[in-house]
Design a protein around this motif. Sequence first.
Motif, PDB file in Angstrom:
ATOM      1  N   GLY A   1       9.900   5.864  -4.632  1.00 28.14           N
ATOM      2  CA  GLY A   1       9.416   6.198  -5.976  1.00 28.14           C
ATOM      3  C   GLY A   1       8.239   5.327  -6.379  1.00 28.14           C
ATOM      4  N   ARG A   2       7.413   5.840  -7.279  1.00 24.02           N
ATOM      5  CA  ARG A   2       6.151   5.172  -7.592  1.00 24.02           C
ATOM      6  C   ARG A   2       6.333   3.839  -8.311  1.00 24.02           C
ATOM      7  NH1 ARG A   2       2.591   9.275 -10.713  1.00 24.02           N
ATOM      8  NH2 ARG A   2       1.168   7.514 -10.992  1.00 24.02           N
ATOM      9  N   ASP A   3       7.454   3.617  -8.981  1.00 22.77           N
ATOM     10  CA  ASP A   3       7.634   2.380  -9.735  1.00 22.77           C
ATOM     11  C   ASP A   3       8.377   1.294  -8.966  1.00 22.77           C
ATOM     12  OD1 ASP A   3       6.290   3.385 -11.968  1.00 22.77           O
ATOM     13  OD2 ASP A   3       8.094   4.364 -12.700  1.00 22.77           O
ATOM     14  N   ALA A   4       8.799   1.606  -7.737  1.00 17.24           N
ATOM     15  CA  ALA A   4       9.423   0.579  -6.893  1.00 17.24           C
ATOM     16  C   ALA A   4       8.351  -0.410  -6.428  1.00 17.24           C
ATOM     17  CB  ALA A   4      10.110   1.229  -5.699  1.00 17.24           C
ATOM     18  N   THR A   5       8.791  -1.521  -5.879  1.00 15.69           N
ATOM     19  CA  THR A   5       7.870  -2.552  -5.416  1.00 15.69           C
ATOM     20  C   THR A   5       7.900  -2.640  -3.893  1.00 15.69           C
ATOM     21  OG1 THR A   5       8.158  -3.838  -7.443  1.00 15.69           O
ATOM     22  CG2 THR A   5       7.291  -5.002  -5.535  1.00 15.69           C
ATOM     23  N   LEU A   6       6.712  -2.796  -3.330  1.00 15.45           N
ATOM     24  CA  LEU A   6       6.544  -2.874  -1.883  1.00 15.45           C
ATOM     25  C   LEU A   6       5.924  -4.220  -1.538  1.00 15.45           C
ATOM     26  CD1 LEU A   6       6.712  -0.780   0.577  1.00 15.45           C
ATOM     27  CD2 LEU A   6       4.245  -0.499   0.233  1.00 15.45           C
TER      28      LEU A   6
ATOM     29  N   VAL B   1       4.762   0.845  -5.387  1.00 18.53           N
ATOM     30  CA  VAL B   1       4.686   1.853  -4.332  1.00 18.53           C
ATOM     31  C   VAL B   1       3.689   2.955  -4.690  1.00 18.53           C
ATOM     32  CG1 VAL B   1       6.009   3.693  -3.191  1.00 18.53           C
ATOM     33  CG2 VAL B   1       6.988   1.403  -3.411  1.00 18.53           C
ATOM     34  N   GLY B   2       3.720   3.411  -5.938  1.00 16.99           N
ATOM     35  CA  GLY B   2       2.808   4.475  -6.335  1.00 16.99           C
ATOM     36  C   GLY B   2       1.357   4.083  -6.191  1.00 16.99           C
ATOM     37  N   LEU B   3       1.020   2.869  -6.611  1.00 19.46           N
ATOM     38  CA  LEU B   3      -0.373   2.424  -6.513  1.00 19.46           C
ATOM     39  C   LEU B   3      -0.790   2.227  -5.060  1.00 19.46           C
ATOM     40  CD1 LEU B   3      -0.651  -0.063  -9.518  1.00 19.46           C
ATOM     41  CD2 LEU B   3      -1.157   2.394  -9.428  1.00 19.46           C
ATOM     42  N   GLN B   4       0.119   1.715  -4.240  1.00 17.39           N
ATOM     43  CA  GLN B   4      -0.181   1.586  -2.816  1.00 17.39           C
ATOM     44  C   GLN B   4      -0.454   2.965  -2.209  1.00 17.39           C
ATOM     45  OE1 GLN B   4      -0.817  -1.079  -1.279  1.00 17.39           O
ATOM     46  NE2 GLN B   4      -0.372  -0.892   0.899  1.00 17.39           N
ATOM     47  N   THR B   5       0.320   3.942  -2.635  1.00 22.13           N
ATOM     48  CA  THR B   5       0.126   5.296  -2.123  1.00 22.13           C
ATOM     49  C   THR B   5      -1.221   5.854  -2.539  1.00 22.13           C
ATOM     50  OG1 THR B   5       2.526   5.638  -2.235  1.00 22.13           O
ATOM     51  CG2 THR B   5       1.166   7.593  -1.953  1.00 22.13           C
ATOM     52  N   PHE B   6      -1.659   5.555  -3.757  1.00 21.09           N
ATOM     53  CA  PHE B   6      -2.993   5.996  -4.164  1.00 21.09           C
ATOM     54  C   PHE B   6      -4.075   5.395  -3.268  1.00 21.09           C
ATOM     55  CE2 PHE B   6      -1.184   7.073  -8.468  1.00 21.09           C
ATOM     56  CZ  PHE B   6      -1.575   8.404  -8.457  1.00 21.09           C
ATOM     57  N   HIS B   7      -3.896   4.150  -2.854  1.00 23.40           N
ATOM     58  CA  HIS B   7      -4.853   3.554  -1.915  1.00 23.40           C
ATOM     59  C   HIS B   7      -4.826   4.303  -0.586  1.00 23.40           C
ATOM     60  CE1 HIS B   7      -6.416   0.038  -4.088  1.00 23.40           C
ATOM     61  NE2 HIS B   7      -5.216  -0.053  -4.651  1.00 23.40           N
ATOM     62  N   TYR B   8      -3.635   4.664  -0.110  1.00 23.90           N
ATOM     63  CA  TYR B   8      -3.537   5.464   1.103  1.00 23.90           C
ATOM     64  C   TYR B   8      -4.200   6.823   0.914  1.00 23.90           C
ATOM     65  CZ  TYR B   8       0.143   2.175   2.704  1.00 23.90           C
ATOM     66  OH  TYR B   8       0.868   1.075   3.093  1.00 23.90           O
ATOM     67  N   ASP B   9      -4.001   7.420  -0.267  1.00 19.68           N
ATOM     68  CA  ASP B   9      -4.620   8.716  -0.559  1.00 19.68           C
ATOM     69  C   ASP B   9      -6.131   8.641  -0.393  1.00 19.68           C
ATOM     70  OD1 ASP B   9      -2.064   9.536  -1.293  1.00 19.68           O
ATOM     71  OD2 ASP B   9      -2.459   9.411  -3.444  1.00 19.68           O
TER      72      ASP B   9
ATOM     73  N   SER C   1       0.363  -7.346   2.184  1.00 20.15           N
ATOM     74  CA  SER C   1      -0.320  -8.584   2.568  1.00 20.15           C
ATOM     75  C   SER C   1      -0.840  -9.333   1.348  1.00 20.15           C
ATOM     76  CB  SER C   1      -1.480  -8.271   3.518  1.00 20.15           C
ATOM     77  OG  SER C   1      -2.430  -7.434   2.892  1.00 20.15           O
ATOM     78  N   ALA C   2      -1.005  -8.626   0.229  1.00 17.62           N
ATOM     79  CA  ALA C   2      -1.474  -9.258  -1.006  1.00 17.62           C
ATOM     80  C   ALA C   2      -0.333  -9.610  -1.947  1.00 17.62           C
ATOM     81  CB  ALA C   2      -2.451  -8.326  -1.715  1.00 17.62           C
ATOM     82  N   GLY C   3       0.905  -9.401  -1.490  1.00 18.64           N
ATOM     83  CA  GLY C   3       2.058  -9.694  -2.334  1.00 18.64           C
ATOM     84  C   GLY C   3       2.727  -8.418  -2.813  1.00 18.64           C
ATOM     85  N   PRO C   4       3.747  -8.544  -3.650  1.00 15.34           N
ATOM     86  CA  PRO C   4       4.460  -7.370  -4.160  1.00 15.34           C
ATOM     87  C   PRO C   4       3.516  -6.445  -4.927  1.00 15.34           C
ATOM     88  CG  PRO C   4       5.687  -9.388  -4.610  1.00 15.34           C
ATOM     89  CD  PRO C   4       4.332  -9.813  -4.138  1.00 15.34           C
ATOM     90  N   TYR C   5       3.707  -5.143  -4.722  1.00 15.83           N
ATOM     91  CA  TYR C   5       2.784  -4.177  -5.297  1.00 15.83           C
ATOM     92  C   TYR C   5       3.526  -2.865  -5.517  1.00 15.83           C
ATOM     93  CZ  TYR C   5      -1.817  -1.949  -5.943  1.00 15.83           C
ATOM     94  OH  TYR C   5      -2.907  -1.300  -6.454  1.00 15.83           O
TER      95      TYR C   5
END
Length: 237
Positions: free
Chosen positions: A123-128, A137-145, A131-135
């Motif tokens: 889910g987008r509000d979970a934390t992943l 999931v949704g925002l990381q996915t936008f970077h992948y997008d 390499s830059a620290g906790p972030y």
Amino acid sequence: MTSASDPLAGLDPFDIFDTEATRLDRYFSSLDEKAWNRPSRCEGWSVRDVLAHLAGEELYNHACLDGDIEGFFEMLEREGVRGGFVDFNEWCVRKRHGLPVEQVLQEWRDKNAETRERMRALGRDATLGTSAGPYPVGLQTFHYDSEYATHADDVGAPVGDEEAAARVEWRVEVGLFALAERGSDVQVERVGRQLRVRVNSATVDLSPADFIEATVSRLPAEHPLDRHVRSALRCLA
């Protein structure tokens, strides 16, 4: 629940990820040997090299999902990769250079499908862990997008007329978000169909397409955009 103040709240990062991955898969599946060896828009990389890069970076994506960033960097140390992600990307390409392209394509398909499934499940509000620290999931996915859309354009994967406008729009929004996220002093406002960009004393109007290309460092060398503005806009590459 995603905050209403989230500038990307109206976009589904997981659906976009699926769409761009499907675009790449469909295109890669259509290629013959000549097309695989054609130069891509990534300097020094063929279309085949772009696939190798995408397959190899799943090592990092899965390390994030597994909570094993430390193990990922230990692996790079063992492999003699010490130049950060630039060297990691080149290593990914070299490691797959002698492999049959069908094998590399299947590796990417399998690993990326797992990445997309696991990211959506979190889910987008979970934390992943990254390499830059906790972030998030949704925002990381936008970077992948953004990366997948960029590489799709790099290799010439077709974009249908019916999806082009919406694709430009989400990429502009992600670019604006990325500039704000990094604390850039770039100011951007919409003026009609253009984006007015202010960097210190410089003001330029860019088309949405050129703005996107600037954020991912894909503007051609002959483009007249001032080099300082060009550098300031680079935020997704």
